[in-house]
Design a protein around this motif. Structure first.
Motif, PDB file in Angstrom:
ATOM      1  N   GLU A  36       0.823  -1.209   0.000  1.00 57.86           N
ATOM      2  CA  GLU A  36       0.000   0.000   0.000  1.00 57.86           C
ATOM      3  C   GLU A  36       0.857   1.258   0.000  1.00 57.86           C
ATOM      4  OE1 GLU A  36      -0.844   0.271   4.802  1.00 57.86           O
ATOM      5  OE2 GLU A  36      -2.388  -0.528   3.478  1.00 57.86           O
ATOM      6  N   VAL A  37       2.122   1.121   0.393  1.00 61.90           N
ATOM      7  CA  VAL A  37       3.060   2.239   0.295  1.00 61.90           C
ATOM      8  C   VAL A  37       3.678   2.202  -1.100  1.00 61.90           C
ATOM      9  CG1 VAL A  37       5.124   3.335   1.239  1.00 61.90           C
ATOM     10  CG2 VAL A  37       3.529   2.143   2.763  1.00 61.90           C
ATOM     11  N   GLU A  38       3.234   3.103  -1.964  1.00 62.79           N
ATOM     12  CA  GLU A  38       3.634   3.052  -3.373  1.00 62.79           C
ATOM     13  C   GLU A  38       5.141   3.133  -3.551  1.00 62.79           C
ATOM     14  OE1 GLU A  38       2.874   5.538  -7.530  1.00 62.79           O
ATOM     15  OE2 GLU A  38       1.434   5.673  -5.884  1.00 62.79           O
ATOM     16  N   GLU A  39       5.797   3.947  -2.760  1.00 62.82           N
ATOM     17  CA  GLU A  39       7.248   4.100  -2.897  1.00 62.82           C
ATOM     18  C   GLU A  39       7.956   2.767  -2.721  1.00 62.82           C
ATOM     19  OE1 GLU A  39      10.945   6.598  -0.817  1.00 62.82           O
ATOM     20  OE2 GLU A  39       8.886   6.857  -0.117  1.00 62.82           O
ATOM     21  N   LEU A  40       7.519   1.989  -1.731  1.00 66.81           N
ATOM     22  CA  LEU A  40       8.139   0.689  -1.486  1.00 66.81           C
ATOM     23  C   LEU A  40       7.798  -0.305  -2.590  1.00 66.81           C
ATOM     24  CD1 LEU A  40       7.589   0.133   2.356  1.00 66.81           C
ATOM     25  CD2 LEU A  40       9.750   0.608   1.192  1.00 66.81           C
ATOM     26  N   GLY A  41       6.504  -0.432  -2.861  1.00 70.15           N
ATOM     27  CA  GLY A  41       6.066  -1.439  -3.811  1.00 70.15           C
ATOM     28  C   GLY A  41       6.494  -1.158  -5.238  1.00 70.15           C
ATOM     29  N   LYS A  42       6.302   0.061  -5.675  1.00 69.36           N
ATOM     30  CA  LYS A  42       6.636   0.416  -7.057  1.00 69.36           C
ATOM     31  C   LYS A  42       8.144   0.365  -7.274  1.00 69.36           C
ATOM     32  CE  LYS A  42       4.676   3.426 -10.558  1.00 69.36           C
ATOM     33  NZ  LYS A  42       3.819   4.609 -10.800  1.00 69.36           N
ATOM     34  N   GLY A  43       8.887   0.795  -6.253  1.00 69.45           N
ATOM     35  CA  GLY A  43      10.342   0.761  -6.376  1.00 69.45           C
ATOM     36  C   GLY A  43      10.863  -0.657  -6.532  1.00 69.45           C
ATOM     37  N   LEU A  44      10.322  -1.583  -5.737  1.00 68.42           N
ATOM     38  CA  LEU A  44      10.758  -2.972  -5.823  1.00 68.42           C
ATOM     39  C   LEU A  44      10.308  -3.590  -7.146  1.00 68.42           C
ATOM     40  CD1 LEU A  44      12.179  -5.316  -4.408  1.00 68.42           C
ATOM     41  CD2 LEU A  44       9.998  -5.910  -3.342  1.00 68.42           C
ATOM     42  N   ALA A  45       9.089  -3.275  -7.573  1.00 70.58           N
ATOM     43  CA  ALA A  45       8.586  -3.819  -8.836  1.00 70.58           C
ATOM     44  C   ALA A  45       9.441  -3.367 -10.014  1.00 70.58           C
ATOM     45  CB  ALA A  45       7.137  -3.382  -9.036  1.00 70.58           C
ATOM     46  N   GLU A  46       9.793  -2.102 -10.036  1.00 67.65           N
ATOM     47  CA  GLU A  46      10.618  -1.588 -11.127  1.00 67.65           C
ATOM     48  C   GLU A  46      11.995  -2.220 -11.115  1.00 67.65           C
ATOM     49  OE1 GLU A  46      10.533   2.621 -10.604  1.00 67.65           O
ATOM     50  OE2 GLU A  46       8.503   2.858 -11.454  1.00 67.65           O
TER      51      GLU A  46
END
Length: 347
Positions: A36-46
């Motif tokens: 739910e924390v976009e910075e964490l999730g999106k960063g790892l996904a990228e």
């Protein structure tokens, strides 16, 4: 054989540890992550080149996910695990399996009803030295077990607790030094010594501010086989000491530091020593991903062979029950007998 397709709920420190495990496993393909924390999730996904979902429920709708690992705050494990089960996903839950026995039992029941595999993370059980001593105990090498003790004297700074609103709370952390730092060694103690039948404990908050949970705990233990022992845990021991487990039998003694044997002695035999290495005593980010790999491999094999994982939900419940018993003893000043009747239990 096609790789097993994984997804992760929770992209913080432990989620990144799970990713590090998967990167070294050719039989695993990470396909999606959610936080739910976009910075964490999106960063790892990228970084990993996989899909990111702010909504884990949306991610679970994907038909190409075989196994989900849950690496969220402890108090969220139940909701996330049940969602995974309802979506038909086999699931690995980071420790603890949940923070109440009632919720742990619900998780176990739902996965059993749906015929899905559930693994509760206890990667330290897969240590070569732990398995060696486990085998010696089972073959009677130690004779009657007399005493078992574990000490987890680690350090967590005030900034560690201040780094997230959920840290140090009963609702989401589920406890302190016992539930979050000592749980693996508590699991190993009962795994080697056998079931715990009673505890008497003192838990206090003495070295940190703005936390609800204990940062120091001491418990005396009686095992079902008649042996006695102790559990001590703290996050106040600067700069952080090695964990220690002692197994004492009538015919010999084993001592572990950080899950490595430092002494293995039997009557009329030579002592064996092994070098002990450092770990996460001061920094939770220092957790080695290599220790998780055997448990991930076991889970994959369990799915493919349609068998129970080595550390299933029932096994994950065992250290939780001991910790809940310790909390209840500290709160009441009374000795608590296990197993605990689950109605009304909670820290």
């Amino acid at each position: 054989m096609k790789p097993m397709r994984f997804a992760i709920i929770g992209c913080g420190v432990i989620g990144k540890t799970h990713v590090a495990v998967m990167q070294d496993m050719p039989e695993v393909e990470l396909v999606a992550v959610s936080d739910e924390v976009e910075e964490l999730g999106k960063g790892l996904a990228e970084k990993m080149g996989v899909a990111y979902y702010a909504d884990y429920q949306e991610m679970l709708e994907r038909p190409d996910i075989d196994i989900v690992t849950i690496a969220t705050p402890s108090g969220m494990h139940g909701a996330h695990a049940i969602a995974c089960a309802n979506a038909g996903k086999h699931t690995i839950i980071e420790k603890p399996i949940e923070i109440t026995l009632e919720k742990a039992d619900e998780i176990i029941r739902i996965f059993a009803e749906k015929g899905l595999k559930l693994s509760s993370v206890s990667q330290t059980r897969f240590s070569r030295d732990i398995q060696r001593v486990k085998g010696l105990i089972e073959t009677g090498k130690f004779g009657r077990l007399i005493m078992g003790a574990t000490a987890v004297h680690w350090y967590r700074s005030q900034s560690y607790y201040d780094s997230g609103d959920w840290r140090g709370t009963w609702a989401l952390d589920g406890g302190g030094a016992l539930m979050n730092q000592a749980i693996h060694r508590i699991d190993l103690l009962q795994y080697l010594m056998g079931p715990v039948r009673s505890v008497h404990a003192h838990c206090e908050t003495l070295g940190h501010e703005r936390i609800e949970v204990e940062d120091v705990a001491v418990a005396s233990v009686r095992f079902a086989n008649g042996a006695v022992g102790s559990i001590t845990a703290t996050t106040c021991a600067y700069p952080g000491l090695k964990t220690r487990i002692e197994i004492i039998g009538e015919n010999g003694t084993a001592v572990f530091e950080n899950e490595q044997i430092t002494q293995l002695s039997f009557k009329d035999e030579e002592t064996e020593l092994a070098e002990s290495k450092g770990g996460a005593s001061a920094d939770p980010a220092a957790l080695s991903s290599s220790s998780h790999r055997p448990q991930f491999e076991d889970m994959i094999a369990a799915v493919r062979e349609n068998r129970e994982p080595a550390v299933n939900g029932e096994q994950g419940r065992l250290p939780l029950e001991i910790i809940i018993g310790i909390y209840r003893s500290s709160q009441t000043g009374q000795t608590v007998t296990l197993p605990i009747v689950t109605e009304g239990v909670g820290a």
